[in-house]
Scaffold this active site. Structure first.
Site, PDB file in Angstrom:
ATOM      1  N   SER A  81       0.670  -1.296  -0.227  1.00  0.00           N
ATOM      2  CA  SER A  81       0.051   0.127  -0.016  1.00  0.00           C
ATOM      3  C   SER A  81       0.994   1.140  -0.030  1.00  0.00           C
ATOM      4  O   SER A  81       2.022   1.179   0.408  1.00  0.00           O
ATOM      5  CB  SER A  81      -0.910  -0.021   1.350  1.00  0.00           C
ATOM      6  OG  SER A  81      -1.617   1.142   1.184  1.00  0.00           O
ATOM      7  N   TYR A 121      -2.741  -0.621  10.805  1.00  0.00           N
ATOM      8  CA  TYR A 121      -2.424  -1.333   9.284  1.00  0.00           C
ATOM      9  C   TYR A 121      -1.272  -0.792   8.697  1.00  0.00           C
ATOM     10  O   TYR A 121      -0.691  -1.513   8.006  1.00  0.00           O
ATOM     11  CB  TYR A 121      -3.685  -0.571   8.760  1.00  0.00           C
ATOM     12  CG  TYR A 121      -3.963  -0.845   7.033  1.00  0.00           C
ATOM     13  CD1 TYR A 121      -4.619  -2.031   6.736  1.00  0.00           C
ATOM     14  CD2 TYR A 121      -3.655   0.190   6.085  1.00  0.00           C
ATOM     15  CE1 TYR A 121      -4.509  -2.210   5.334  1.00  0.00           C
ATOM     16  CE2 TYR A 121      -3.651  -0.091   4.685  1.00  0.00           C
ATOM     17  CZ  TYR A 121      -4.197  -1.507   4.211  1.00  0.00           C
ATOM     18  OH  TYR A 121      -4.056  -1.518   3.101  1.00  0.00           O
TER      19      TYR A 121
END
Ligand SMILES: NC(=O)c1ccc[n+]([C@@H]2O[C@H](COP(=O)([O-])OP(=O)(O)OC[C@H]3O[C@@H](n4cnc5c(N)ncnc54)[C@H](O)[C@@H]3O)[C@@H](O)[C@H]2O)c1
Length: 254
Positions: free
Chosen positions: A141, A154
């Site tokens: 990501s 996360y």
């Protein structure tokens, strides 16, 4: 047919980016094995691929459990023979500031986002060696690189996944196994929609802020990430390993 005669395992293929990867890979000639905790979504992805003339199987799998990751690889091998491509897409979306994160949250986010990919690679190595090499694509990501408000668990897990990618790439290069990652920016999927328990205006503001945060002023589509995964999975990227491919509409370029 950029993946003709290849067999690919895709975790997280029951929805969103993972489903787009499965469909594109099948369209490009790969036989696809989907591992996901969502059996309904996984079977739907298989049906969509078969309806389009491709070949796919679903294996119910929680990648955070090593025995299930191993079983997924074994079932894929017994179905189609040696595995050439592994895409680690499955993820747990756990957010919060450090003081909000419970021990169970940490276990879950690292279990799915970091240990899961490591188990998958560990168990796919034997069959990739037999095939003379392979390509592993982790879906990391932009959160692997940057801080975002109240994203501690996360982003920490996605930072670890980037580092796992680099370290495995170094160790596996002598066996002709390449390891790269795609780093998406804001892509509109169920994960984006369910990001927090937003309602009404709050949700609209979250979605419009996320879209505004890049040069293109829009969300990306799952297929725009799938094309990056296709490049890394195929022999077109044969001299690329240990690297992130950032697809974020310019979000991290500003
Ligand atoms: N959507 C975005 O904006 C965005 C941005 C950057 C990175 N990503 C990454 O892209 C990947 C896909 O995200 P998405 O937006 O398509 O999410 P999604 O929720 O649509 O799909 C995730 C899939 O993973 C599966 N999954 C969850 N836990 C699992 C487990 N333990 N074992 C097996 N499968 C499991 C889910 O059932 C689901 O099918 C993730 O790695 C995510 O971190 C997404």
């Amino acid at each position: 047919m950029r993946l003709e005669n290849k067999v690919a395992i895709v975790t997280g293929g029951a929805a969103g980016i993972g489903r787009a990867i499965c469909e594109l890979f099948a369209q490009e000639g790969a036989k696809v094995v989907i591992g996901d905790i969502d059996s309904g979504g996984g079977r739907e992805t298989v049906a969509r691929i078969e309806d389009a003339g491709g070949s796919a199987k679903f294996v119910s799998t929680d990648v955070s459990q090593e025995s299930q990751a191993q079983a997924l690889v074994e079932k894929a091998v017994s179905e189609y023979g040696a595995i050439n491509v592994l895409v680690n897409d499955a993820a747990a979306f756990v957010f919060g500031q450090v003081q909000d994160v419970t021990d169970a949250d940490w276990q879950r986010v690292f279990g799915v986002n970091v240990l899961g990919p490591s188990y998958m690679v560990k168990h796919v190595l034997g069959t990739m060696r037999e095939a003379g090499g392979g390509s592993i694509v982790n879906i990391a990501s932009v959160s692997s690189f940057i801080a975002q408000p109240a994203f501690v668990p996360y982003n920490t897990s996605k930072g670890a996944l980037l580092q796992l990618t680099r370290c495995m790439a170094m160790d596996l290069a002598p066996e002709n196994i390449r390891v790269n990652c795609v780093c998406p920016g804001a892509i509109l999927t169920q994960a984006t929609e369910l990001h927090r328990e937003f309602t009404g205006e709050e949700r609209e503001k979250f979605l419009s802020d996320a879209a505004d945060s890049n040069f293109m002023k829009r969300f990306g589509q799952p297929k725009e990430i799938a094309y990056g995964a296709l490049f890394l999975a195929s022999d077109e990227s044969s001299f690329m390993t240990g690297q992130p491919l950032i697809i974020d509409g310019g979000a991290t370029a500003q």
